[in-house]
Design a protein around this motif. Structure first.
Motif, PDB file in Angstrom:
ATOM      1  N   SER A  98      25.511  24.451  37.526  1.00 12.69           N
ATOM      2  CA  SER A  98      25.461  23.347  38.430  1.00 12.69           C
ATOM      3  C   SER A  98      24.621  22.411  37.985  1.00 12.69           C
ATOM      4  O   SER A  98      24.905  21.115  37.884  1.00 12.69           O
ATOM      5  CB  SER A  98      24.940  23.785  39.802  1.00 12.69           C
ATOM      6  OG  SER A  98      26.213  24.390  40.591  1.00 12.69           O
ATOM      7  N   SER A 289      38.711  23.685  49.074  1.00  9.48           N
ATOM      8  CA  SER A 289      38.220  25.176  48.526  1.00  9.48           C
ATOM      9  C   SER A 289      38.893  26.379  49.293  1.00  9.48           C
ATOM     10  O   SER A 289      39.275  27.271  48.556  1.00  9.48           O
ATOM     11  CB  SER A 289      36.870  25.217  48.307  1.00  9.48           C
ATOM     12  OG  SER A 289      36.384  24.072  47.658  1.00  9.48           O
ATOM     13  N   GLN A 323      29.250  24.859  43.961  1.00  6.43           N
ATOM     14  CA  GLN A 323      30.048  23.609  43.691  1.00  6.43           C
ATOM     15  C   GLN A 323      29.623  22.642  42.969  1.00  6.43           C
ATOM     16  O   GLN A 323      28.925  21.625  43.191  1.00  6.43           O
ATOM     17  CB  GLN A 323      30.012  23.145  45.364  1.00  6.43           C
ATOM     18  CG  GLN A 323      30.659  23.868  46.448  1.00  6.43           C
ATOM     19  CD  GLN A 323      30.738  23.283  47.619  1.00  6.43           C
ATOM     20  OE1 GLN A 323      30.997  22.234  47.739  1.00  6.43           O
ATOM     21  NE2 GLN A 323      30.264  23.778  48.490  1.00  6.43           N
ATOM     22  N   THR A 326      30.779  18.858  43.052  1.00 13.47           N
ATOM     23  CA  THR A 326      30.182  18.198  44.382  1.00 13.47           C
ATOM     24  C   THR A 326      28.823  17.941  43.899  1.00 13.47           C
ATOM     25  O   THR A 326      28.255  16.663  44.170  1.00 13.47           O
ATOM     26  CB  THR A 326      30.046  19.036  45.666  1.00 13.47           C
ATOM     27  OG1 THR A 326      31.313  19.644  46.056  1.00 13.47           O
ATOM     28  CG2 THR A 326      29.203  18.401  46.713  1.00 13.47           C
ATOM     29  N   GLY A 361      24.708  21.059  46.233  1.00 15.89           N
ATOM     30  CA  GLY A 361      25.877  21.754  45.811  1.00 15.89           C
ATOM     31  C   GLY A 361      26.089  23.024  46.433  1.00 15.89           C
ATOM     32  O   GLY A 361      27.217  23.736  46.948  1.00 15.89           O
ATOM     33  N   GLY A 366      32.010  22.707  53.957  1.00 12.80           N
ATOM     34  CA  GLY A 366      33.254  22.636  53.419  1.00 12.80           C
ATOM     35  C   GLY A 366      33.826  21.853  54.618  1.00 12.80           C
ATOM     36  O   GLY A 366      34.923  22.304  55.304  1.00 12.80           O
ATOM     37  N   SER A 371      30.134  16.186  51.635  1.00  8.82           N
ATOM     38  CA  SER A 371      28.717  15.835  50.755  1.00  8.82           C
ATOM     39  C   SER A 371      28.185  14.462  50.915  1.00  8.82           C
ATOM     40  O   SER A 371      27.008  14.063  50.754  1.00  8.82           O
ATOM     41  CB  SER A 371      29.379  15.729  49.251  1.00  8.82           C
ATOM     42  OG  SER A 371      30.262  14.600  49.308  1.00  8.82           O
ATOM     43  N   THR A 404      36.935  19.009  43.898  1.00  3.71           N
ATOM     44  CA  THR A 404      37.469  20.224  44.489  1.00  3.71           C
ATOM     45  C   THR A 404      38.062  21.251  43.238  1.00  3.71           C
ATOM     46  O   THR A 404      37.841  22.502  43.316  1.00  3.71           O
ATOM     47  CB  THR A 404      38.400  20.106  45.630  1.00  3.71           C
ATOM     48  OG1 THR A 404      37.740  19.334  46.662  1.00  3.71           O
ATOM     49  CG2 THR A 404      38.922  21.570  46.295  1.00  3.71           C
ATOM     50  N   ASN A 407      35.243  22.365  41.356  1.00  2.21           N
ATOM     51  CA  ASN A 407      34.552  23.591  42.257  1.00  2.21           C
ATOM     52  C   ASN A 407      35.202  24.663  42.032  1.00  2.21           C
ATOM     53  O   ASN A 407      34.713  25.807  41.702  1.00  2.21           O
ATOM     54  CB  ASN A 407      34.506  23.065  43.813  1.00  2.21           C
ATOM     55  CG  ASN A 407      33.646  22.061  43.815  1.00  2.21           C
ATOM     56  OD1 ASN A 407      32.856  21.635  43.032  1.00  2.21           O
ATOM     57  ND2 ASN A 407      33.441  21.348  45.068  1.00  2.21           N
ATOM     58  N   ASP A 411      34.368  28.484  40.268  1.00  2.00           N
ATOM     59  CA  ASP A 411      34.350  29.998  40.833  1.00  2.00           C
ATOM     60  C   ASP A 411      34.939  30.886  39.928  1.00  2.00           C
ATOM     61  O   ASP A 411      34.270  31.802  39.797  1.00  2.00           O
ATOM     62  CB  ASP A 411      34.780  29.783  42.362  1.00  2.00           C
ATOM     63  CG  ASP A 411      34.170  29.042  43.443  1.00  2.00           C
ATOM     64  OD1 ASP A 411      33.009  28.562  43.047  1.00  2.00           O
ATOM     65  OD2 ASP A 411      34.829  28.398  44.260  1.00  2.00           O
TER      66      ASP A 411
END
Length: 439
Positions: A98, A289, A323, A326, A361, A366, A371, A404, A407, A411
């Motif tokens: 991040s 997400s 995230q 984000t 983040g 969600g 944000s 997204t 993000n 992950d």
């Protein structure tokens, strides 16, 4: 993020309609009407007031949102005891990756400066109309960075005082340690406390969902005010902002992620991206997400061949806490608006923005436009007029789809790296390892 509808029309379409209506009305007023006309001045003031009320509703939810979301995001790593090193690697990689995302975003904005080009006197006029507190905040900003004091200020001596003074970063540090404390002190009482904080998060998210329904009207008012003052310069700056934001996301997606997967995960980037195509498509098309999580779990197990327990843990936690997109978006937006309003942020202020974006983040809920409260609060922290957020609301749907996707892919990158050297058997062994006698 979940999709909200009103009257059968998706919220993002209503927001786009409000954006177009406000922009068209403001441009017409800027082009055809005398800017000193009394009725136009009154209309701009009313529009600004409505927009400010919307922003204040968001500000009202910032502290409970960030505290509860960040505590739960960390506390969900309660599997640290059973997953051992997997949880530690997840937390450290989340912060590092991040951080890289935010640095890329800030570097792009500082290099290309998409917010430059608006006449200073016009920017000053808008600031005087709706951001009286901004100048006071800027005046308080130090001319140079005193790093020893900066790090001392990160730890609040009184978290309630910090919250009342909108010192967001100390509150987030407190929430971070509070979440770690919940992980370490596991008992029936702490389980109940965690459920209570989860309830606070649910209430906060429900209220934000309620307030976001006002966004189409607020966007129309904010865009009318901005367009009436800035005219066509607004469109040029907005296009430059979108280009820089998407460019930064592409660099992170196709430069940083492949390197992390290759070096940290020991997997070919080509194999990785071939295996995560479906989650990327779902993430982009839904901007959610949560909607992409089942698809991501399937891809991690069947396409990437990751251990199921590791993949489930990392992807479930990562859907809330990891995230990158984000964090990058928040940093780009804050610096863009600072440039737009001719506010030069010091290195110390940019470091502050970076740290808040990294933690933000983790603590971003969600929900639709989840944000926005974080962005609005960071703007106030560094002395940028918060109503400038109206500039980006109309294009936020497209940027939401992009971030997204970043993000969700992040992950899966995280799960790939954490899974290296792990297996379901080793995880089970760690989980079943007995505690020493007398522990």
């Amino acid at each position: 993020m979940t999709e909200t509808k009103r009257g059968g029309i998706p919220l993002h379409w209503l927001m786009l309609i409000g954006f177009v209506v406000g922009l068209a009305g403001g441009l017409a007023a800027n082009f055809y009407v005398d800017p000193e006309a009394a009725w136009l001045t009154t209309l701009v003031a009313v529009a600004g007031t409505i927009g400010q009320l919307f922003l204040k509703l968001l500000f009202m939810m910032v502290i409970p949102l960030l505290f509860s979301a960040l505590v739960i995001g960390v506390a969900e790593m309660g599997d640290l005891k059973s997953l051992g090193r997997a949880g530690i690697k997840t937390l450290l990689l989340t912060i590092v990756v991040s951080g890289i995302a935010v640095v890329i975003g800030l570097g792009m904005v500082n290099f290309f400066r998409p917010g430059d080009g608006v006449a200073p006197e016009v920017a000053a006029k808008l600031m005087q109309q709706g951001a009286e507190g901004a100048a006071a905040i800027v005046d308080k900003a130090p001319a140079s960075v005193q790093f020893d004091q900066f790090f001392l200020d990160l730890v609040p001596s009184n978290v309630f005082t910090a919250a009342s003074e909108n010192q967001i970063l100390p509150v987030m540090i407190f929430a971070l340690f509070f979440g770690i404390g919940l992980v370490m002190a596991q008992s029936k009482a702490t389980d109940q406390l965690q459920r209570t904080i989860e309830g606070l998060l649910e209430v906060t998210m429900k209220l934000i969902n309620l307030f976001i329904k006002l966004a189409p009207l607020a966007i129309a008012c904010l865009m009318f005010k901005l367009a009436a003052v800035f005219g066509w310069d607004l469109l040029v700056r907005l296009a430059a902002y979108v280009a820089v934001a998407v460019g930064a996301m592409l660099i992170h997606m196709f430069v940083v992620y492949p390197l992390v997967v290759w070096i940290g995960g020991g997997m070919s980037p080509f194999r990785f991206f071939k295996g995560v195509r479906e989650p990327m498509v779902v993430a982009f098309s839904t901007a959610s997400s949560n909607a992409a999580l089942p698809v991501s779990l399937k891809a991690a197990e069947t396409e990437l061949g990751l251990p199921r327990k590791i993949a489930r843990f990392v992807l479930t936690v990562g859907a809330t806490a990891n995230q990158n997109g984000t964090a990058l978006f928040e940093g780009v937006t804050v610096l863009f608006l600072a440039q737009f309003f001719h506010i030069d942020l010091t290195i110390g202020q940019q470091v502050l923005v970076m740290l808040v974006c990294i933690l933000g983040g983790v603590g971003t809920a969600g929900v639709p436009a989840g944000s926005l409260p974080v962005v609005a609060m960071i703007l106030v922290m560094v002395g940028v007029p918060a109503e400038g957020i109206g500039l980006i609301l109309g294009v936020d749907r497209f940027l939401d789809m992009c971030r997204t996707t970043l993000n969700v892919t992040g992950d899966l990158v995280l799960a790939t790296v954490v899974s290296r050297g792990e297996s379901d058997d080793s995880v089970a062994a760690d989980a079943e390892e007995p505690e020493p006698v007398g522990a």
